[in-house]
Design a protein around this motif. Sequence first.
Motif, short mmCIF file in Angstrom:
data_model
loop_
_atom_site.label_atom_id
_atom_site.label_comp_id
_atom_site.label_asym_id
_atom_site.label_seq_id
_atom_site.Cartn_x
_atom_site.Cartn_y
_atom_site.Cartn_z
N LEU A 154 0.67 -1.48 0.01
CA LEU A 154 -0.14 0.05 -0.07
C LEU A 154 0.82 1.41 0.22
N LEU A 155 2.10 1.19 0.91
CA LEU A 155 2.84 2.35 0.92
C LEU A 155 3.88 2.35 -0.36
N ARG A 156 3.82 1.11 -1.19
CA ARG A 156 5.02 1.11 -2.13
C ARG A 156 6.29 1.25 -1.60
N TRP A 157 6.49 0.63 -0.57
CA TRP A 157 7.89 0.66 0.07
C TRP A 157 8.70 -0.59 -0.41
N PRO A 158 9.70 -0.34 -1.06
CA PRO A 158 10.39 -1.75 -1.89
C PRO A 158 11.17 -2.46 -0.87
N ALA A 159 11.77 -1.81 0.25
CA ALA A 159 12.72 -2.55 0.93
C ALA A 159 12.00 -3.66 1.83
N VAL A 160 11.51 -4.48 1.27
CA VAL A 160 10.81 -5.77 2.23
C VAL A 160 11.16 -7.15 1.62
N VAL A 161 11.41 -7.83 2.52
CA VAL A 161 12.06 -9.27 2.03
C VAL A 161 11.07 -10.34 2.58
N PRO A 162 10.63 -10.98 1.75
CA PRO A 162 9.60 -12.14 2.32
C PRO A 162 10.77 -13.25 3.15
N CYS A 163 9.94 -13.93 4.17
CA CYS A 163 10.93 -14.75 4.83
C CYS A 163 11.33 -16.00 4.11
N GLU A 164 10.84 -16.25 3.10
CA GLU A 164 11.16 -17.50 2.44
C GLU A 164 12.24 -17.08 1.53
N GLY A 165 12.71 -15.75 1.26
CA GLY A 165 13.72 -15.38 0.37
C GLY A 165 15.06 -14.58 1.33
N LEU A 166 14.92 -14.85 2.44
CA LEU A 166 15.84 -14.26 3.61
C LEU A 166 17.30 -14.54 3.35
N SER A 167 18.14 -13.93 3.12
CA SER A 167 19.60 -14.32 3.10
C SER A 167 20.53 -12.97 3.60
N PRO A 168 21.61 -13.12 3.95
CA PRO A 168 22.57 -12.27 4.30
C PRO A 168 22.77 -11.35 2.97
N GLU A 169 22.81 -12.07 1.82
CA GLU A 169 23.01 -11.50 0.62
C GLU A 169 22.10 -10.41 0.22
N VAL A 170 20.74 -10.80 0.41
CA VAL A 170 19.77 -10.07 -0.06
C VAL A 170 19.62 -8.99 1.15
N LEU A 171 19.74 -8.98 2.50
CA LEU A 171 19.69 -8.19 3.45
C LEU A 171 20.83 -7.01 3.19
N ASP A 172 21.95 -7.55 2.65
CA ASP A 172 23.05 -6.47 2.45
C ASP A 172 22.58 -5.55 1.46
N ARG A 173 21.94 -6.17 0.30
CA ARG A 173 21.65 -5.39 -0.79
C ARG A 173 20.55 -4.25 -0.40
N TRP A 174 19.43 -4.49 0.58
CA TRP A 174 18.68 -3.59 0.80
C TRP A 174 19.16 -2.67 1.84
N TRP A 175 19.94 -3.18 2.67
CA TRP A 175 20.65 -2.29 3.79
C TRP A 175 21.45 -1.14 2.77
N ASP A 176 22.22 -1.50 1.87
CA ASP A 176 22.79 -0.63 1.05
C ASP A 176 21.80 0.68 0.36
N TRP A 177 20.80 0.03 -0.28
CA TRP A 177 19.59 0.64 -0.66
C TRP A 177 19.10 1.69 0.37
N CYS A 178 18.93 1.30 1.39
CA CYS A 178 18.11 2.14 2.47
C CYS A 178 18.90 3.23 3.01
N LEU A 179 20.52 2.97 2.86
CA LEU A 179 21.38 4.07 3.42
C LEU A 179 21.70 4.97 2.32
N SER A 180 21.36 4.60 1.06
CA SER A 180 21.76 5.40 0.03
C SER A 180 20.94 6.64 0.05
#
Length: 314
Positions: free
Chosen positions: A258-284
């Motif tokens: 609803l908020l069109r917030w992209p930095a959301v990871v489904p629990c099925e796809g959770l991994s350090p690599e995915v988290l690292d990618r969104w971490w970098d984007w959030c702090l960019s």
Amino acid sequence: MTAEALHSALDTLLSPRTPAGKVLVTGWFSFLDGEVTAGDALAERAVSAALDLLGIAHESAWSPVFAPGALTLEEAVPEAYEQVLFVCGPVHGPQVAGLHRRYAACRRTAVGVSVVDEKEPAVTGFHRILARDRGGEGRFPDLAAAAPAQPPPPLVGVALTHGQGEYGALRRHDQVSDVLGAWLPTKDAARVEADTRLARDDWRLCGTADQYLALLGRLDLVVTDRLHGMVLALRVGVPALVVDPVRGGAKVAAQAGLLRWPAVVPCEGLSPEVLDRWWDWCLSSAGRAAARRRALRLRGPDRAAAAAGRALPF
């Protein structure tokens, strides 16, 4: 003690010295069962910087529990050093006394320490002591104040839940918490707990919603698997790295959509690599700007559209 004063004091304390003589920097941070505090680490940084300016070869010994892979006392063989420098903290107890025995052939100096009992072997074993306080009397400001400044890491709030039993067999909250708990310490960040729960009798928790919003507003990023961890972070314009802890997605993913917030990871796809990618984007700059836009929308006239169930133009 200023950086200049420390430089001058060490030049005197470590004299005479040979050109090839190496100094081993130690402290409570060196002991296997010692405690490492922020003050200890900053004092070590201040002393190391002063030794660099003096052109004195040196190494620091760290607890392998705190700094795996760094030089340890066990690896720092006494024959390799001319002098041992003990930094910060109280000079007392068997660990410090053991340091004297192990490095008996080295000249031993303590700087920026507290001296409580003048007759204790931990104290008398040093050839020279420059105490920050002695017998309850202050001598000079703690060494941590003289440590060279470095760019501050991001301030990150962590808001996790272990509840939500209403989702039954779809719950993946414990697995999400395990992955995040192992991943977060790998990131260079100042981490604070930002639990959304309120309490009037627990100083660890905010007592009012406004207090919680004030906390979030001072953060650079929120890592959360809670709906309100995400919504309230975006309300104050702070990026949220969000994990939906329910298999197949539930209220967290629904609100994110609803908020069109992209930095959301489904629990099925959770991994350090995915988290690292969104971490970098959030702090960019892009992630920060996206969070600010959502804050403006959530506080603006488009709230009526959200109440009607229509997507907001984020």
